[in-house]
Motif scaffolding. Structure first.
Motif, mmCIF file in Angstrom:
data_model
loop_
_atom_site.group_PDB
_atom_site.id
_atom_site.type_symbol
_atom_site.label_atom_id
_atom_site.label_comp_id
_atom_site.label_asym_id
_atom_site.label_seq_id
_atom_site.Cartn_x
_atom_site.Cartn_y
_atom_site.Cartn_z
ATOM 1 N N ILE A 37 5.071 -12.521 5.196
ATOM 2 C CA ILE A 37 5.311 -11.856 4.460
ATOM 3 C C ILE A 37 3.071 -11.925 5.305
ATOM 4 C CG2 ILE A 37 4.681 -10.340 2.732
ATOM 5 C CD1 ILE A 37 6.456 -11.602 0.861
ATOM 6 N N ASP A 38 3.230 -11.046 6.526
ATOM 7 C CA ASP A 38 2.377 -10.629 7.024
ATOM 8 C C ASP A 38 1.930 -9.283 6.788
ATOM 9 O OD1 ASP A 38 3.837 -9.941 8.534
ATOM 10 O OD2 ASP A 38 2.933 -10.800 10.938
ATOM 11 N N VAL A 39 1.845 -8.883 5.949
ATOM 12 C CA VAL A 39 1.325 -7.151 5.610
ATOM 13 C C VAL A 39 -0.470 -7.592 6.102
ATOM 14 C CG1 VAL A 39 2.658 -6.313 4.006
ATOM 15 C CG2 VAL A 39 1.061 -7.192 3.070
ATOM 16 N N GLU A 40 -0.871 -5.945 6.819
ATOM 17 C CA GLU A 40 -1.947 -5.126 6.371
ATOM 18 C C GLU A 40 -2.781 -5.120 5.889
ATOM 19 O OE1 GLU A 40 -3.882 -2.839 10.390
ATOM 20 O OE2 GLU A 40 -4.065 -2.439 8.946
ATOM 21 N N ILE A 41 -3.936 -5.611 5.564
ATOM 22 C CA ILE A 41 -4.737 -5.148 4.333
ATOM 23 C C ILE A 41 -6.141 -4.858 5.196
ATOM 24 C CG2 ILE A 41 -6.679 -5.542 2.291
ATOM 25 C CD1 ILE A 41 -3.810 -7.805 2.005
ATOM 26 N N ASN A 42 -6.148 -3.302 4.534
ATOM 27 C CA ASN A 42 -7.083 -2.438 5.701
ATOM 28 C C ASN A 42 -7.943 -0.819 4.733
ATOM 29 O OD1 ASN A 42 -8.717 -1.520 6.908
ATOM 30 N ND2 ASN A 42 -7.860 -1.801 8.420
ATOM 31 N N PHE A 43 -8.947 -1.387 3.970
ATOM 32 C CA PHE A 43 -9.440 -0.248 3.100
ATOM 33 C C PHE A 43 -9.965 0.081 3.923
ATOM 34 C CE2 PHE A 43 -7.887 -3.083 0.411
ATOM 35 C CZ PHE A 43 -7.810 -2.487 -1.130
ATOM 36 N N PHE A 44 -10.219 -0.343 5.535
ATOM 37 C CA PHE A 44 -10.668 0.939 6.455
ATOM 38 C C PHE A 44 -9.881 2.301 6.394
ATOM 39 C CE2 PHE A 44 -14.650 -0.342 8.579
ATOM 40 C CZ PHE A 44 -15.220 0.093 8.772
ATOM 41 N N LYS A 45 -8.627 1.636 6.148
ATOM 42 C CA LYS A 45 -7.228 2.860 5.813
ATOM 43 C C LYS A 45 -7.655 4.516 5.333
ATOM 44 C CE LYS A 45 -4.895 1.001 10.225
ATOM 45 N NZ LYS A 45 -3.890 0.427 10.458
ATOM 46 N N SER A 46 -6.694 4.611 4.647
ATOM 47 C CA SER A 46 -7.120 5.173 3.792
ATOM 48 C C SER A 46 -5.800 4.844 2.826
ATOM 49 C CB SER A 46 -5.452 7.165 4.339
ATOM 50 O OG SER A 46 -3.874 6.168 5.603
ATOM 51 N N LYS A 47 -5.979 5.676 1.656
ATOM 52 C CA LYS A 47 -5.182 5.512 0.180
ATOM 53 C C LYS A 47 -2.918 5.532 0.398
ATOM 54 C CE LYS A 47 -7.730 6.788 -3.335
ATOM 55 N NZ LYS A 47 -8.667 7.511 -3.969
ATOM 56 N N LYS A 48 -2.701 6.238 0.921
ATOM 57 C CA LYS A 48 -1.973 6.341 2.315
ATOM 58 C C LYS A 48 -0.964 4.915 2.301
ATOM 59 C CE LYS A 48 1.958 8.248 4.407
ATOM 60 N NZ LYS A 48 2.557 7.516 4.728
ATOM 61 N N HIS A 49 -2.137 4.586 3.614
ATOM 62 C CA HIS A 49 -2.003 3.629 4.395
ATOM 63 C C HIS A 49 -1.820 2.003 3.130
ATOM 64 C CE1 HIS A 49 -2.516 0.221 6.794
ATOM 65 N NE2 HIS A 49 -3.221 -0.602 6.026
ATOM 66 N N LEU A 50 -2.786 1.891 2.292
ATOM 67 C CA LEU A 50 -2.523 0.720 1.206
ATOM 68 C C LEU A 50 -1.432 1.283 0.699
ATOM 69 C CD1 LEU A 50 -6.217 0.984 -0.233
ATOM 70 C CD2 LEU A 50 -5.106 -0.750 0.915
ATOM 71 N N LYS A 51 -1.051 2.328 0.086
ATOM 72 C CA LYS A 51 0.067 2.200 -0.447
ATOM 73 C C LYS A 51 1.272 1.859 -0.038
ATOM 74 C CE LYS A 51 3.267 5.247 -3.105
ATOM 75 N NZ LYS A 51 3.976 7.309 -3.580
ATOM 76 N N ASP A 52 1.258 2.249 1.607
ATOM 77 C CA ASP A 52 2.676 2.025 2.410
ATOM 78 C C ASP A 52 2.642 -0.186 2.466
ATOM 79 O OD1 ASP A 52 3.235 4.127 2.933
ATOM 80 O OD2 ASP A 52 1.881 4.577 4.617
ATOM 81 N N THR A 53 0.845 -0.618 2.606
ATOM 82 C CA THR A 53 0.702 -2.184 2.782
ATOM 83 C C THR A 53 1.957 -3.089 0.954
ATOM 84 O OG1 THR A 53 -1.082 -1.816 4.107
ATOM 85 C CG2 THR A 53 -0.671 -3.821 2.614
ATOM 86 N N VAL A 54 0.940 -2.380 -0.149
ATOM 87 C CA VAL A 54 2.073 -2.132 -0.841
ATOM 88 C C VAL A 54 3.156 -2.357 -1.184
ATOM 89 C CG1 VAL A 54 1.965 -2.132 -3.731
ATOM 90 C CG2 VAL A 54 -0.187 -2.217 -2.464
ATOM 91 N N ILE A 55 3.720 -1.083 -0.448
ATOM 92 C CA ILE A 55 5.286 -1.217 -0.182
ATOM 93 C C ILE A 55 6.217 -2.312 1.094
ATOM 94 C CG2 ILE A 55 7.515 0.315 0.345
ATOM 95 C CD1 ILE A 55 6.197 2.302 -1.831
ATOM 96 N N ARG A 56 4.876 -2.713 1.149
ATOM 97 C CA ARG A 56 6.042 -3.212 2.558
ATOM 98 C C ARG A 56 5.785 -4.804 2.273
ATOM 99 N NH1 ARG A 56 3.777 -0.336 6.477
ATOM 100 N NH2 ARG A 56 1.862 -1.422 7.014
ATOM 101 N N ALA A 57 5.215 -5.022 1.416
ATOM 102 C CA ALA A 57 4.914 -6.964 0.914
ATOM 103 C C ALA A 57 6.128 -6.339 0.202
ATOM 104 C CB ALA A 57 3.932 -6.464 0.377
ATOM 105 N N GLY A 58 6.007 -5.857 -1.666
ATOM 106 C CA GLY A 58 7.011 -5.397 -2.217
ATOM 107 C C GLY A 58 8.474 -5.750 -2.124
ATOM 108 N N ARG A 59 8.888 -4.985 -0.750
ATOM 109 C CA ARG A 59 10.155 -4.987 -0.091
ATOM 110 C C ARG A 59 10.855 -5.542 0.092
ATOM 111 N NH1 ARG A 59 13.180 0.130 1.309
ATOM 112 N NH2 ARG A 59 12.160 1.139 0.208
ATOM 113 N N TYR A 60 10.059 -7.244 0.556
ATOM 114 C CA TYR A 60 10.912 -8.300 0.801
ATOM 115 C C TYR A 60 11.864 -8.865 -0.709
ATOM 116 C CZ TYR A 60 8.382 -9.095 5.343
ATOM 117 O OH TYR A 60 7.525 -8.474 5.793
ATOM 118 N N VAL A 61 11.061 -8.251 -1.857
ATOM 119 C CA VAL A 61 11.284 -9.258 -3.032
ATOM 120 C C VAL A 61 12.253 -8.040 -3.341
ATOM 121 C CG1 VAL A 61 10.986 -10.143 -5.588
ATOM 122 C CG2 VAL A 61 10.131 -10.767 -3.182
#
Ligand code: SF4
Length: 327
Positions: A110-134
């Protein structure tokens, strides 16, 4: 049967474990954390990784090998930035690739990108991508994340509560009710809290009748206030925290000694360690020692340095100005 997610007990695990564990557990996964660092983990990590890697990254390899055959997925995020407008050491963004090229027969990562330089939407997408494995439900994923984030906040609050008062000296020093030496141990969290890597340094200090503090115990708002006094731009999260801690301590003079731990092969420490040392020496009379660790460091050598440092702090209580603050 629950999906098993493995998390190596290494690097930023020490900072974010309440968030990561509670997020995956909230989704119904079984979280398997690797063993505490030990000689076997260190040895296999050193063997598996490239020579140029720093020790914490070598140890991370050992933790991956320690759990890779027990889990369905390994959580190794690609961390680029943890705070707005700041970067973290590049080794963190290349970690999944480094692991894939050095270690064979891995489960999916599960190698999702964590990047606070990007938008809040990117962070939400990161959380969803990580969670989708489960889990397949975005709603379940976001609600598990929100609960996990609250857990993490509670954990951070617990670390800071009360301790900031001790650091600032409120009540305790004023009323003279506690006669205990205070030692700040500075460095990256994984150097401070991995007691095999640092050869149990925090406990060695405690055994010398001193109370141990770490930079995580100081609220970011204090660090950020004092770091403004630094003459230069700080783009690195670790640099901001450590330089902010140095400026805070040299202004408050609220500890009896400072031990800076760095590890061989760390480019950031080779610069930041020097800056911290100069700031402390220039702006305060707090005794300071810099201990550099590598995979060959002997425990006897660390014991001698810690004991000598603690003795020097005790002598200064009696002899005051006659003992140099810097060895
Ligand atoms: S900051 Fe230093 S010790 Fe940490 S991962 Fe980067 S090079 Fe290694």
């Amino acid at each position: 049967m629950a999906i098993k997610v493995g998390i190596p007990k290494s690097l930023l695990f020490y900072e974010y474990y309440p968030l990561w564990i509670s997020f995956f557990e909230g989704l119904g996964a079984e979280v398997i954390v690797s063993d505490d660092t030990n000689k076997e983990i260190l040895d296999i990590g050193v063997k598996a990784s490239i020579d140029e890697a720093c020790i914490p990254v070598k140890i991370f390899h050992g933790h991956v090998i320690n759990i890779k055959d027990k889990v369905d997925y390994l959580f190794i995020p690609r961390i680029k930035s943890l705070f707005k407008n700041e970067y973290i050491c590049p080794k963190f963004s290349g970690l999944p690739e480094m692991i894939k090229s050095s270690i064979k027969e891995l489960p999916p990562i599960i190698d999702v990108e964590i990047n606070f330089f990007k938008s809040k939407k990117h962070l939400k997408d990161t959380v969803i991508r990580a969670g989708r494995y489960v889990s397949s439900s975005n709603r379940v994923i976001m609600s598990s994340y929100n609960r996990a984030y609250l857990e993490y906040k509670k954990h951070r609050k617990k670390i800071k509560e009360g301790i900031i008062n001790e650091l600032t000296g409120a009540d305790i020093v004023k009323n003279n009710i506690v006669d205990v030496r205070k030692v700040m141990v500075m460095g990256h969290p994984y150097n401070l809290y991995d007691s095999y890597l640092n050869m149990n340094l925090l406990n060695k200090i405690k055994q010398n009748e001193a109370k141990v503090f770490t930079p995580e115990m100081i609220d970011d708002k204090y660090l950020n206030k004092y770091v403004k006094d630094f003459d230069g731009e700080l783009y690195w999260t670790f640099a901001r925290k450590l330089i902010g801690t140095a400026l805070y301590l040299s202004h408050k003079e609220c500890v009896d000694g400072i031990i800076y731990i760095s590890t061989f092969g760390c480019g950031i420490d080779s610069v930041v360690g020097d800056i911290v040392e100069k700031l402390i020496r220039r702006n305060s009379r707090i005794p300071f020692v810099h201990i550099s660790l590598d995979e060959h460091s002997g425990e006897a050598g660390i014991n001698t340095r810690v004991e000598a440092f603690m003795d020097m702090i005790k002598w200064r209580d009696v002899l005051e100005d006659n003992i140099s603050a810097h060895g």
